[in-house]
Enzyme design. Structure first.
Site, short mmCIF file in Angstrom:
data_model
loop_
_atom_site.label_atom_id
_atom_site.label_comp_id
_atom_site.label_asym_id
_atom_site.label_seq_id
_atom_site.Cartn_x
_atom_site.Cartn_y
_atom_site.Cartn_z
CB ALA A 113 42.83 24.25 31.17
CE LYS A 114 44.65 32.29 30.24
NZ LYS A 114 45.85 32.54 31.04
#
Ligand code: NAD
Length: 424
Positions: A113-114
């Site tokens: 994720a980011k």
């Protein structure tokens, strides 16, 4: 309804375009799992949020924030939060995908994720920065959590910002949820060794790669682009191992000394407003000349897209250690491979940070904290095992370390996908 992909227009060298081409290269090595490969090209979930705050002067400002969960097949999402005026959905998508590959490459039980906010934090007061952080955390609070998605620091975010994120999430759920973010201050469930972990991982993978190449670190010449958390720590560890840091470039310029820059003076100078070029123990040269400096090891540890085809032709290095995420464009990758320059790719080289983030998360759940030696020994072991496994895969298929890393990682991701099956 549009798909997430319709919101971005990747080009060959843009971050998401680079990632897609890296995936295409690995598909021939995936065997039957290739039937699931489209999964890798589609982020699972992308949230775009409005972040309104009242500024110190009483005006209302709106910032755009993102959290992308690229893949959660192997575990909760993991990845940093970036505050930068150039952040885009496309960039965050690529960074989240690289996290999926990275966590799988080192075999951590996470997906990728980011997050990010399109904001220049240098233009905000401390109070405004806190408001932006808290509102953003509250907005993405519907998809993050200790068991679903765990943010961490990235460019322009730090332990204080993680403390605000942890506090905001905790207030919203009515408890103290230390495990919701990593990279926290030590007294709030942070881990020893986290700050230096990424630079240390660059050193460990570099040391192993050098050993396998027969390159003696004693006397080896090292050039480093980006002298922040990653670049300066890696440089110090290489210097401790006997290498000479012959060139450093940061946002202020490039400084060289063929006898080795004195890091005891350079590191504090680089932390001042004058940056690396304010250090008097070397010569300042043109920024483009950095890429031609006589060196054995090149460490890009600043930004994406720095090693272009032209710079790949010029470099004298035998070994490139990608401290930054996505520093080499695909055409440059091919040139480096043709020229026999070994590249330790970002998804393994800079995985030390997420590995110690994993240790932090584990320590938070058990409420039992390890000493720094234990952290460093475990980090060294995980990084060495991962690199050696990838190296053997590269030898077996006669492919680059990058494609081998993707082969090892994508097999793990798609195996998890296949074994879980499709819901419903
Ligand atoms: P940082 O903000 O501490 O340092 C960035 C460095 O890059 C600074 O020295 C800055 O002067 C330099 N820089 C900025 N613009 C530049 C330019 N145009 N030319 C040359 N130098 C420039 O950031 P960091 O934490 O060291 O991260 C660096 C890279 O490593 C980023 O790509 C980041 O995504 C990646 N990374 C960081 C971590 C981590 O744990 N910090 C983990 C994995 C990957």
């Amino acid at each position: 309804m549009s798909s997430i992909l319709s919101y971005v227009q990747p080009t060959a060298n843009s971050p998401w375009g680079t990632y897609l081409s890296q995936v295409d290269r690995v598909i021939p090595y995936l065997g039957d799992l290739a039937r699931w490969a489209e999964t890798l090209k589609r982020p699972k979930r992308a949230l775009i949020v409005d972040v309104p705050i009242e500024m110190d002067d009483g005006s209302i400002a709106h910032f755009e924030g993102y959290r992308v969960q690229h893949n959660l097949s192997r575990g909760p999402g993991k990845g940093g939060v970036r505050f930068h005026p150039d952040v885009t959905l496309e960039e965050v998508m690529a960074l989240s995908a690289w996290m999926t590959v990275k966590t799988a490459a080192v075999n951590l039980p996470y997906g990728g994720a980011k997050g990010g906010i399109r904001v220049d934090p240098k233009k905000l007061s401390l109070k405004e920065l806190e408001k932006v952080t808290r509102r953003y955390t509250s907005e993405i609070g519907i998809i993050i959590g200790p068991h679903s998605d765990i943010p961490a620091p990235d460019v322009n975010t730090n332990a204080q910002i993680m403390a605000w994120m942890m506090d905001t999430y905790s207030m919203n759920v009515g408890g103290t949820a230390t495990g919701v973010v990593t990279g926290k201050p030590l007294h709030l469930g942070g881990s020893l060794g986290r700050v230096k972990a990424t630079g240390r991982g660059v050193f460990v993978t570099g040391r192993e790669a050098a050993r396998r190449l027969g390159l003696d670190l004693r006397g080896a010449r090292v050039a480093v682009q980006g002298f922040g958390n990653v670049g300066s720590v890696a440089a110090e560890l290489f210097a401790e191992a006997g290498a000479k840091i012959v060139a450093v470039q940061d946002h202020t310029g490039t400084i060289v000394n063929e006898n080795g820059l004195d890091l005891a003076g350079l590191v504090p100078a680089s932390r001042t407003d004058g940056g690396a070029v304010s250090f008097k123990g070397g010569d300042v040269i043109d920024n483009e000349a950095f890429w031609e400096v006589a060196c054995d090891i090149l460490i890009p540890a600043a930004l994406e897209g720095q090693i272009t085809a032209e710079r790949a032709q010029k470099t004298k290095a035998r070994l490139v250690l990608e401290g930054a995420n996505g520093p080499t464009v695909p055409t440059a990758d091919d040139i480096l491979a043709e020229r026999g320059v070994l590249v330790v790719p970002d998804v393994i080289c800079n995985a030390g940070g997420v590995t110690v983030s994993y240790f932090e998360w584990v320590q938070d759940f058990s409420s039992f904290f390890w000493d720094e030696d234990e952290i460093n020994v475990r980090l060294d072991r995980i990084m060495m095992n991962a690199l050696n496994n990838i190296w053997d895969t590269a030898d077996k298929h006669k492919i680059t370390l990058r494609t081998a890393t993707y082969a090892v990682a994508c097999e793990r991701i798609l195996m998890a996908r296949q074994e879980r099956g499709l819901y419903p």
